[in-house]
Design a protein around this motif. Structure first.
Motif, PDB file in Angstrom:
ATOM      1  N   ASN A  23     112.599  57.723 -13.194  1.00 52.28           N
ATOM      2  CA  ASN A  23     111.320  58.088 -12.574  1.00 52.28           C
ATOM      3  C   ASN A  23     110.458  58.986 -13.463  1.00 52.28           C
ATOM      4  O   ASN A  23     109.285  59.216 -13.165  1.00 52.28           O
ATOM      5  CB  ASN A  23     111.571  58.771 -11.227  1.00 52.28           C
ATOM      6  CG  ASN A  23     112.143  57.814 -10.194  1.00 52.28           C
ATOM      7  OD1 ASN A  23     111.860  56.619 -10.225  1.00 52.28           O
ATOM      8  ND2 ASN A  23     112.968  58.322  -9.290  1.00 52.28           N
ATOM      9  N   LYS A  24     111.045  59.470 -14.551  1.00 51.19           N
ATOM     10  CA  LYS A  24     110.282  60.293 -15.500  1.00 51.19           C
ATOM     11  C   LYS A  24     109.622  59.459 -16.597  1.00 51.19           C
ATOM     12  O   LYS A  24     108.850  59.996 -17.401  1.00 51.19           O
ATOM     13  CB  LYS A  24     111.201  61.330 -16.165  1.00 51.19           C
ATOM     14  CG  LYS A  24     111.696  62.423 -15.232  1.00 51.19           C
ATOM     15  CD  LYS A  24     112.564  63.405 -16.019  1.00 51.19           C
ATOM     16  CE  LYS A  24     113.084  64.516 -15.122  1.00 51.19           C
ATOM     17  NZ  LYS A  24     113.923  65.482 -15.880  1.00 51.19           N
ATOM     18  N   ILE A  25     109.955  58.182 -16.651  1.00 52.84           N
ATOM     19  CA  ILE A  25     109.357  57.338 -17.691  1.00 52.84           C
ATOM     20  C   ILE A  25     107.845  57.338 -17.517  1.00 52.84           C
ATOM     21  O   ILE A  25     107.325  57.077 -16.439  1.00 52.84           O
ATOM     22  CB  ILE A  25     109.915  55.908 -17.620  1.00 52.84           C
ATOM     23  CG1 ILE A  25     111.401  55.899 -18.002  1.00 52.84           C
ATOM     24  CG2 ILE A  25     109.143  54.969 -18.547  1.00 52.84           C
ATOM     25  CD1 ILE A  25     112.069  54.552 -17.861  1.00 52.84           C
ATOM     26  N   SER A  26     107.153  57.623 -18.603  1.00 49.45           N
ATOM     27  CA  SER A  26     105.696  57.783 -18.549  1.00 49.45           C
ATOM     28  C   SER A  26     105.023  56.936 -19.619  1.00 49.45           C
ATOM     29  O   SER A  26     105.662  56.102 -20.277  1.00 49.45           O
ATOM     30  CB  SER A  26     105.345  59.254 -18.772  1.00 49.45           C
ATOM     31  OG  SER A  26     105.699  59.645 -20.095  1.00 49.45           O
ATOM     32  N   ASP A  27     103.745  57.186 -19.813  1.00 51.38           N
ATOM     33  CA  ASP A  27     102.995  56.469 -20.850  1.00 51.38           C
ATOM     34  C   ASP A  27     103.513  56.767 -22.245  1.00 51.38           C
ATOM     35  O   ASP A  27     103.197  56.053 -23.202  1.00 51.38           O
ATOM     36  CB  ASP A  27     101.510  56.846 -20.774  1.00 51.38           C
ATOM     37  CG  ASP A  27     100.853  56.330 -19.496  1.00 51.38           C
ATOM     38  OD1 ASP A  27     101.427  55.441 -18.868  1.00 51.38           O
ATOM     39  OD2 ASP A  27      99.764  56.833 -19.148  1.00 51.38           O
ATOM     40  N   PHE A 133     104.736  63.962 -31.765  1.00 53.86           N
ATOM     41  CA  PHE A 133     103.574  63.168 -31.391  1.00 53.86           C
ATOM     42  C   PHE A 133     103.714  62.644 -29.968  1.00 53.86           C
ATOM     43  O   PHE A 133     102.735  62.499 -29.230  1.00 53.86           O
ATOM     44  CB  PHE A 133     103.428  62.003 -32.370  1.00 53.86           C
ATOM     45  CG  PHE A 133     102.215  61.153 -32.135  1.00 53.86           C
ATOM     46  CD1 PHE A 133     100.970  61.541 -32.615  1.00 53.86           C
ATOM     47  CD2 PHE A 133     102.308  59.966 -31.419  1.00 53.86           C
ATOM     48  CE1 PHE A 133      99.839  60.770 -32.392  1.00 53.86           C
ATOM     49  CE2 PHE A 133     101.195  59.180 -31.192  1.00 53.86           C
ATOM     50  CZ  PHE A 133      99.948  59.590 -31.683  1.00 53.86           C
ATOM     51  N   ALA A 134     104.952  62.332 -29.575  1.00 48.51           N
ATOM     52  CA  ALA A 134     105.235  61.853 -28.225  1.00 48.51           C
ATOM     53  C   ALA A 134     106.625  62.313 -27.829  1.00 48.51           C
ATOM     54  O   ALA A 134     107.493  62.551 -28.675  1.00 48.51           O
ATOM     55  CB  ALA A 134     105.143  60.331 -28.162  1.00 48.51           C
ATOM     56  N   VAL A 135     106.845  62.448 -26.514  1.00 48.34           N
ATOM     57  CA  VAL A 135     108.129  62.928 -26.003  1.00 48.34           C
ATOM     58  C   VAL A 135     108.678  61.941 -24.980  1.00 48.34           C
ATOM     59  O   VAL A 135     107.988  61.564 -24.032  1.00 48.34           O
ATOM     60  CB  VAL A 135     107.990  64.319 -25.348  1.00 48.34           C
ATOM     61  CG1 VAL A 135     109.333  64.748 -24.742  1.00 48.34           C
ATOM     62  CG2 VAL A 135     107.515  65.348 -26.355  1.00 48.34           C
ATOM     63  N   LEU A 136     109.916  61.545 -25.173  1.00 50.42           N
ATOM     64  CA  LEU A 136     110.644  60.750 -24.183  1.00 50.42           C
ATOM     65  C   LEU A 136     111.570  61.705 -23.446  1.00 50.42           C
ATOM     66  O   LEU A 136     112.517  62.248 -24.028  1.00 50.42           O
ATOM     67  CB  LEU A 136     111.442  59.636 -24.861  1.00 50.42           C
ATOM     68  CG  LEU A 136     110.612  58.612 -25.649  1.00 50.42           C
ATOM     69  CD1 LEU A 136     111.527  57.609 -26.352  1.00 50.42           C
ATOM     70  CD2 LEU A 136     109.626  57.895 -24.747  1.00 50.42           C
TER      71      LEU A 136
END
Length: 318
Positions: A23-27, A133-136
């Motif tokens: 449910n935390k998966i985002s753009d 740059f981005a965080v998973l």
């Protein structure tokens, strides 16, 4: 001690935590996927300790599914392995806390090289998260460990996030089984996906003529030991005679030795071409109302080989 219950509780805890991470998966995942698809370099996975072990598996999965990927131990990066990174690369740094010393220590050098950093962490506000740059987000609330100490849910969530990334890239690249086989040429998997009928068919063929008598048919079948004979005229396959055809003909005892190939052959036979995959030929033989054990292999209506079901099973397995 209820061993089964302890194990089941562990599964329940980890499944629960995976639902939360899902449910935390985002753009951010889409951003990372597009970075990789558009990159002219490779993906470098880095981590230390158990995160490093999981990172190796993620790197192996990505590499085997069409993404140029290598693993770099963060500690080794401090002692020269950073040389494997170039400015076109994407570095996926794994740290549950986001503050692992070895991972944090190589960030300045990675930035100086010019590579893009992506964090896989449970703490987006950590040093690693802020430098990326981005965080998973792989953060879990509880470990599977009954003491809530040993990394279990956290390593599982990291692994599944890596699998999710690989799965999206497989779809985005339209990666096919035959592509997968190229990266797995050895072992049963490679054989299942690469082997064609031409690679396993028998070319020393049991051939008889249309008017061949029963003695000739039986002697030819016995000598070649392929479970059938091919009835041929001017190189064209007219029909096949299997052991089953012989048994059915034996019911007519009085006429048996007066019969010839044309009398007992099967005209509406199933055949294969030499270019089809061995796995497809096996499916052709098994997925039918009456299973068959041998197939003639044709090229332009001419028989060029024979393949038996156990030849295929030896190659592709089940």
């Amino acid at each position: 001690m209820d061993i089964k219950k302890i194990a089941q509780d562990l599964f329940d805890r980890e499944i629960c935590e995976l639902e939360k991470v899902k449910n935390k998966i985002s753009d951010s995942l889409e951003i990372v996927v597009n970075l990789i698809l558009e990159s002219k370099g490779k993906v470098v996975i880095t981590g230390i300790g158990k995160s490093g072990i999981i990172g190796k598996k993620i790197a192996a999965t990505l590499a085997s599914t069409g993404t140029l990927t290598v693993f770099m131990n963060s500690a080794e990066g401090l002692h020269g392995d950073l040389g494997m990174i170039n400015k076109n690369d994407i570095v996926i740094a794994i740290s549950n806390s986001g503050n692992s010393d070895e991972v944090i220590s190589i960030i300045p050098s990675i930035k100086k090289i010019g590579a893009t950093i992506v964090a896989m962490t449970a703490n987006p506000n950590s040093r690693l998260g802020k430098e990326s740059f981005a965080v998973l987000d792989i953060g879990v609330e509880k470990e599977g460990c009954p003491l809530n100490l040993a990394p279990m849910s956290s390593t599982t969530s990291t692994l599944v996030m890596g699998d999710a990334l690989a799965a999206v890239l497989i779809k985005a690249r339209n990666f096919k089984p035959e592509n997968f086989a190229v990266y797995h040429p050895g072992g049963s998997l490679g054989r299942r996906l690469l082997m064609k009928v031409r690679d396993v068919m028998h070319k020393d063929l049991p051939i008889v003529k249309l008017r061949s008598d029963m003695d000739t048919i039986i002697m030819t079948m016995t000598k070649k030991r392929l479970g059938l004979v091919c009835v041929v005229n001017n190189e064209k396959l007219l029909g096949i005679i299997t052991e089953g055809d012989i048994r059915r003909a034996l019911k007519m005892k009085d006429k048996f030795f007066d019969m010839n190939a044309e009398d007992i052959m099967t005209k509406n036979y199933t055949s294969a071409t030499e270019d089809i995959m061995a796995l497809d030929a096996l499916e052709l033989m098994e997925n039918r109302e009456s299973q068959i054990s041998v197939l003639p292999v044709l090229k332009d209506e001419k028989v060029v080989g024979v393949v038996r079901i156990h030849d295929l099973l030896n190659v592709v397995g089940k």
